[in-house]
Design a protein around this motif. Sequence first.
Motif: not given
Length: 139
Positions: A72-77, A112-115
């Motif tokens: 899993r990405s820490r930038m884009n969920v 996609r949720a960008s964080t």
Amino acid sequence: MLRYSTHAKNRSLYNTPPSFSIYMVNLVLKWIKSNGGVAAIERQNREKTDLIYNVIDASGGFYRGVAHPASRSRMNVTFRLGDEELEKKFVKESEAEGFVGLKGHRSVGGLRASTYNAVPYESCKALADFMNEFLRRHG
């Protein structure tokens, strides 16, 4: 080209360095330092994305993560819902609540949720709360 010694040997005539990019990197590095450094930013990013991933994982399959949990990405969920119509409803209702950019890429769909680093914790908390409420109403 990015070595100072190259410019010095060529009396600054070698090439124009990407001045604006260098300036922006300097600003970002100062911002990271003022926010506790890389370790603090990493911790904050973990906390932000965990809010959203926890909703996905606790949804009983209503939300389905696209990436394997270990990747899993820490930038884009990235995540999906049961069908495209429900995803469209999610996007429409989220936009009405002030969220932007949750619709996934046009070639792959989904959500996609960008964080990114500058996204505040409160924004991720608001999205997690919205997701829980959407699940309550449509799940």
